[in-house]
Design a protein around this motif. Structure first.
Motif, PDB file in Angstrom:
ATOM      1  N   LEU A 136      -1.158  -3.221   8.868  1.00  0.00           N
ATOM      2  CA  LEU A 136      -0.327  -4.308   9.410  1.00  0.00           C
ATOM      3  C   LEU A 136      -1.194  -5.469   9.888  1.00  0.00           C
ATOM      4  N   GLU A 137      -2.323  -5.144  10.502  1.00  0.00           N
ATOM      5  CA  GLU A 137      -3.235  -6.220  10.950  1.00  0.00           C
ATOM      6  C   GLU A 137      -3.717  -7.062   9.771  1.00  0.00           C
ATOM      7  N   ASN A 138      -3.770  -6.445   8.592  1.00  0.00           N
ATOM      8  CA  ASN A 138      -4.278  -7.137   7.405  1.00  0.00           C
ATOM      9  C   ASN A 138      -3.173  -7.675   6.496  1.00  0.00           C
ATOM     10  N   ASN A 139      -1.964  -7.782   7.058  1.00  0.00           N
ATOM     11  CA  ASN A 139      -0.831  -8.344   6.307  1.00  0.00           C
ATOM     12  C   ASN A 139      -0.533  -7.611   5.006  1.00  0.00           C
ATOM     13  N   VAL A 140      -0.682  -6.311   5.061  1.00  0.00           N
ATOM     14  CA  VAL A 140      -0.316  -5.478   3.910  1.00  0.00           C
ATOM     15  C   VAL A 140       1.077  -4.910   4.193  1.00  0.00           C
ATOM     16  N   LEU A 141       1.865  -4.706   3.158  1.00  0.00           N
ATOM     17  CA  LEU A 141       3.165  -4.057   3.342  1.00  0.00           C
ATOM     18  C   LEU A 141       3.010  -2.565   3.035  1.00  0.00           C
ATOM     19  N   PRO A 142       3.003  -1.705   4.064  1.00  0.00           N
ATOM     20  CA  PRO A 142       2.885  -0.271   3.796  1.00  0.00           C
ATOM     21  C   PRO A 142       4.206   0.283   3.251  1.00  0.00           C
ATOM     22  N   ILE A 143       4.106   1.073   2.191  1.00  0.00           N
ATOM     23  CA  ILE A 143       5.307   1.709   1.631  1.00  0.00           C
ATOM     24  C   ILE A 143       5.103   3.221   1.681  1.00  0.00           C
ATOM     25  N   VAL A 144       5.984   3.876   2.425  1.00  0.00           N
ATOM     26  CA  VAL A 144       5.822   5.308   2.694  1.00  0.00           C
ATOM     27  C   VAL A 144       6.866   6.094   1.918  1.00  0.00           C
ATOM     28  N   SER A 174       0.858  -1.193   0.000  1.00  0.00           N
ATOM     29  CA  SER A 174       0.000   0.000   0.000  1.00  0.00           C
ATOM     30  C   SER A 174       0.888   1.234   0.000  1.00  0.00           C
ATOM     31  N   GLN A 175       0.342   2.320  -0.497  1.00  0.00           N
ATOM     32  CA  GLN A 175       1.148   3.536  -0.620  1.00  0.00           C
ATOM     33  C   GLN A 175       0.679   4.606   0.365  1.00  0.00           C
ATOM     34  N   LEU A 176       1.632   5.173   1.102  1.00  0.00           N
ATOM     35  CA  LEU A 176       1.311   6.317   1.963  1.00  0.00           C
ATOM     36  C   LEU A 176       2.255   7.453   1.598  1.00  0.00           C
ATOM     37  N   LEU A 177       1.698   8.539   1.124  1.00  0.00           N
ATOM     38  CA  LEU A 177       2.513   9.702   0.792  1.00  0.00           C
ATOM     39  C   LEU A 177       2.234  10.769   1.838  1.00  0.00           C
ATOM     40  N   ILE A 178       3.253  11.109   2.619  1.00  0.00           N
ATOM     41  CA  ILE A 178       2.983  12.041   3.706  1.00  0.00           C
ATOM     42  C   ILE A 178       4.002  13.174   3.736  1.00  0.00           C
ATOM     43  N   THR A 179       3.613  14.257   4.369  1.00  0.00           N
ATOM     44  CA  THR A 179       4.516  15.404   4.509  1.00  0.00           C
ATOM     45  C   THR A 179       4.741  15.658   5.991  1.00  0.00           C
TER      46      THR A 179
END
Ligand code: GLU
Length: 368
Positions: free
Chosen positions: A121-129, A95-100
């Motif tokens: 994380l609970e859903n076994n997704v790999l967050p990519i920030v 998943s994609q997280l674009l943050i400032t």
């Protein structure tokens, strides 16, 4: 490996080794390491640079130093390439997280990022920030992904930060000029002398490079998050990490991340209001390690926004039992106090969290 939740930061030099487009040269070994972490029940959040480098050859810029707007366009197109490049190495969804920096400074957005990461994380997704380079102006920027990764480690309550670079770690001098340069395998104190040593070295060891990494380690260690700087271009490094060996520089945090967070909640965060809770909730909080639910709240005092810290009190507010970060504003709490968690959605029209104060965001005043 002595951690449960790790933030792994991967620099542009690894994502886009030639500086135009991305490829799998280094990412394959990194992805294998992440998969091994998953197999050992470790949670992983990735902070990946490389959007600007990945988009560089797709935007005409006509100069070796593209303008900021050209770089923002490169980041926009390159981010897609970079995400697609990562996803092909994993069976689990990314998943994609674009943050400032602006997002992390704002308590409400901070809590939204925190909740989102928790659910991913609970859903076994790999967050990519990554930093949201296309919208971030200078004053809203973290500016570098080393510091961003430290902030992500803090917001996600990680207990380890790994910065993957193209150098082996922190040296006492530049190893390319000095073959006798010594690698620090453990650092217990981050001080001016260390910064001076790192900025005294030249080229890619020092191009903000090592300075921002040490800044990140300093931030993380203050929050009890152990930090490693390792060479992500050497696949043997990952075998060593998996064998509990330290292949680079390890920064030792004085306190555990849980202890440091409790200390921060208790002593640093200012309370903006309070809630008075009933006997059932007092018992659940003090004796069962529970989170605070709406049903246990009798009264709300003061005005506070979502994401601010508040006191949890008993007996008409005379006894403060705990402090914590509240998922709802005082005006929303007025509408849901005493109610069942299942009714929140209907009463407010939204339900960001079943818990009013999650246990992870709470400290009992009797705790050290
Ligand atoms: N956010 C930038 C990018 O994706 C990288 C910043 C950094 O390398 O520290 O290109």
């Amino acid at each position: 490996m002595n951690f449960n939740r790790v933030v792994i930061k991967v620099g542009s030099a690894l994502v886009s080794p030639e500086g135009k487009g991305c490829n799998g040269k280094y990412l394959l070994a990194i992805a294998r390491f992440i998969t091994e972490c998953h197999l050992r029940d470790k949670e992983v959040i990735l902070v990946s640079s490389g959007s600007v480098a990945a988009g560089r050859n797709l935007i005409h810029h006509g100069s070796p130093n593209p303008s900021i707007t050209a770089k923002q366009a490169m980041a926009s197109v390159g981010q897609m390439q970079m995400m697609a490049n990562w996803q092909r190495f994993f069976d689990r969804p990314c998943s994609q997280l674009l943050i400032t920096h602006g997002d992390l400074k704002d308590r409400q957005r901070y809590i939204n990022i925190k909740n989102t990461l928790r659910i991913l994380l609970e859903n076994n997704v790999l967050p990519i920030v990554n930093e949201n380079d296309t919208v971030a102006t200078e004053e809203l920027k973290v500016g570098d992904n080393d510091n961003l990764a430290a902030l992500v480690a803090m917001v996600s309550d990680a207990d380890c930060l790994m910065i993957l670079s193209d150098v082996n770690g922190v040296y006492d001098s530049d190893p390319r000029n000095n073959p006798k340069a010594k690698l620090f395998s453990e650092i217990t104190e981050i001080n001016e002398a260390l910064y001076a040593m790192a900025s005294g070295t030249s080229n890619h060891i020092a191009t903000g490079g090592m300075k921002t990494k040490i800044e990140a380690a300093e931030k993380a260690c203050e929050h009890g998050i152990e930090t490693y700087i390792v060479n992500g271009s050497d696949s043997l490094v990952f075998d060593k990490l998996l064998n509990n060996e330290n292949p680079g520089t390890r920064f030792i945090a004085k306190d555990s991340s849980v202890k440091a967070k409790k200390h921060w909640l208790k002593h640093t965060l200012k309370s903006h209001g309070s809630v008075v809770i009933d006997e059932g909730a007092i018992n659940a909080l003090l004796n069962k390690g529970a989170s605070l639910l709406a049903s246990g709240i009798n009264e709300i005092w003061g005005e506070f926004a979502k994401g601010e810290s508040i006191n949890i009190t008993a007996h008409c507010g005379t006894r403060v039992l705990a402090k914590g970060i509240c998922q709802y504003s005082s005006s929303d709490l007025e509408k849901i106090k005493g109610k069942n968690s299942a009714d929140i959605e209907q009463l407010l029209g939204y339900c960001p969290s079943k818990e009013i104060i999650h246990r992870d965001d709470m400290v009992l005043l009797s705790e050290n």
